[in-house]
Design an enzyme around this catalytic site. Sequence first.
Site, short mmCIF file in Angstrom:
data_model
loop_
_atom_site.label_atom_id
_atom_site.label_comp_id
_atom_site.label_asym_id
_atom_site.label_seq_id
_atom_site.Cartn_x
_atom_site.Cartn_y
_atom_site.Cartn_z
N GLY A 102 0.86 -1.22 -0.13
CA GLY A 102 -0.30 -0.20 0.01
C GLY A 102 0.87 1.09 -0.19
N LYS A 105 -0.56 7.90 1.84
CA LYS A 105 -0.36 9.35 1.67
C LYS A 105 0.94 9.67 2.62
CE LYS A 105 -5.20 10.46 1.22
NZ LYS A 105 -5.58 9.09 1.98
N GLY A 193 -5.37 -9.10 3.19
CA GLY A 193 -6.98 -8.73 2.84
C GLY A 193 -7.06 -7.59 2.22
N GLU A 195 -8.86 -3.41 2.19
CA GLU A 195 -9.39 -2.27 3.09
C GLU A 195 -10.69 -2.43 2.99
OE1 GLU A 195 -7.96 1.67 1.61
OE2 GLU A 195 -5.78 0.88 1.99
N ASP A 229 -8.02 8.53 13.77
CA ASP A 229 -7.74 8.57 12.42
C ASP A 229 -8.81 7.36 11.67
OD1 ASP A 229 -7.39 10.10 9.88
OD2 ASP A 229 -5.69 8.92 9.73
N1 LIG Z 1 0.20 -4.99 8.48
C1 LIG Z 1 -0.19 -4.62 7.22
N2 LIG Z 1 -0.40 -5.81 6.38
C2 LIG Z 1 -0.66 -5.65 5.26
N3 LIG Z 1 -1.04 -4.47 4.63
C3 LIG Z 1 -0.87 -3.52 5.32
C4 LIG Z 1 -0.40 -3.23 6.79
N4 LIG Z 1 -0.20 -2.16 7.17
C5 LIG Z 1 -0.57 -1.42 6.22
N5 LIG Z 1 -0.82 -2.00 5.15
C6 LIG Z 1 -1.57 -1.47 3.83
O1 LIG Z 1 -0.91 -0.23 3.30
C7 LIG Z 1 -1.70 0.85 3.57
C8 LIG Z 1 -1.01 2.04 4.03
O2 LIG Z 1 -0.89 1.61 5.49
P1 LIG Z 1 -1.44 2.74 6.52
O3 LIG Z 1 -2.91 3.00 6.42
O4 LIG Z 1 -0.98 2.25 7.74
O5 LIG Z 1 -0.72 4.34 6.17
P2 LIG Z 1 -0.98 5.47 5.73
O6 LIG Z 1 0.14 6.09 5.38
O7 LIG Z 1 -1.56 6.37 6.83
O8 LIG Z 1 -1.95 5.47 4.71
P3 LIG Z 1 -3.20 6.70 4.41
O9 LIG Z 1 -2.28 7.74 4.78
O10 LIG Z 1 -3.33 6.25 3.14
O11 LIG Z 1 -4.15 6.29 5.31
C9 LIG Z 1 -2.96 0.20 4.13
O12 LIG Z 1 -4.19 0.81 3.57
C10 LIG Z 1 -2.85 -1.26 3.75
O13 LIG Z 1 -3.46 -1.54 2.52
#
Ligand SMILES: Nc1ncnc2c1ncn2[C@@H]1O[C@H](COP(=O)(O)OP(=O)(O)OP(=O)(O)O)[C@@H](O)[C@H]1O
Length: 300
Positions: A102, A105, A193, A195, A229
């Site tokens: 993923g 942002k 999985g 989101e 959040d």
């Molecule tokens: N432990 C994990 N296992 C598998 N996929 C993960 C895991 N942690 C994060 N991801 C994937 O990476 C994406 C981004 O992670 P996360 O939401 O923690 O970071 P973020 O930078 O805050 O994202 P955003 O700003 O877009 O919300 C998640 O939406 C998910 O698809």
Amino acid sequence: MSAEEAASLYKRLESEDFRVLLGVELGMMSHEFVPINAIVKYSNLIEEEVDFRLRRLHVLNLLKRRSKPFLGFALNYLGYDCLAINALVKSGYLEALGKPLGIGKESDVYDALGIGGMEVAVKFMRLGRISFRSTRRTRAYVANRGHMSWLYQSRLAAEREFQALKELHKAGVAVPRPIAQNRHVIVMEIIRGAELADYYEIPKPKAVLREILRNLRKAYLKAHIVHSDLSEFNVIIKPDGHIFIIDWPQYLKKDHLGADEYLKKDIGNILRFFRRKFKVKLELKDALDFVMGFSKTLKI
Ligand SMILES: Nc1ncnc2c1ncn2[C@@H]1O[C@H](COP(=O)(O)OP(=O)(O)OP(=O)(O)O)[C@@H](O)[C@H]1O
Ligand SMILES: [Mg+2]
């Protein structure tokens, strides 16, 4: 500035390169751009070697360079990534970085091989990439500390998220198991999985909503933590239908001023999503009472 780039560059670095990167990192505690003499001191190498390494690291795009008012160097995200990857590899938590899971942002998340070839997820914080949102998100926990570099704020975010994951995991909340943290990088259990936001249909939406609220209740009552959040983008549903809640760097302790307002907002986001997409209705007050422990059951 992808972590994949850092992972491939990292393999080309020699021990002197790391010493210079570490020297620049140390120097950045007191300089925005670190002068050569400080790097020489901190890296404990002779000046000719430092000059050579700095040029090389700059060409590899691991350092920023500024020539006025004096010649100085600073780490960028790639250089910081290399330091974190090196430390995690040396301590045995990381063997190889794989594909992106993923690109968020404020972070890039990859799958990777960890201890004994076990698959793990590795999250590289990237605060400042989209400054508007970062400012909003980090405000709660970096307020009033003057100027701080994005690298430092990213490290702080990683430390905070790692701490939250430890407490939540101990309390039995469905979060990825935290494995290791170094600088702005977290190694954690990988969750297979998608989101919640990606689903147009789920077999038992009421059961999923109940499971989310049960986890928020456990987080609140046992770990004393509010996500702050939460939305359909930070809930992962596994193929077996169970959920995980991710993305905790901006969590608040429940006695923190305003934490209850954030809890209300978190729950409101989730309820709105279930109402709009799955036609599941639940009053905010009922959900809030359940999560905060004022009632023992949920009427859905
Ligand atoms: N432990 C994990 N296992 C598998 N996929 C993960 C895991 N942690 C994060 N991801 C994937 O990476 C994406 C981004 O992670 P996360 O939401 O923690 O970071 P973020 O930078 O805050 O994202 P955003 O700003 O877009 O919300 C998640 O939406 C998910 O698809
Ligand atoms: Mg997220």
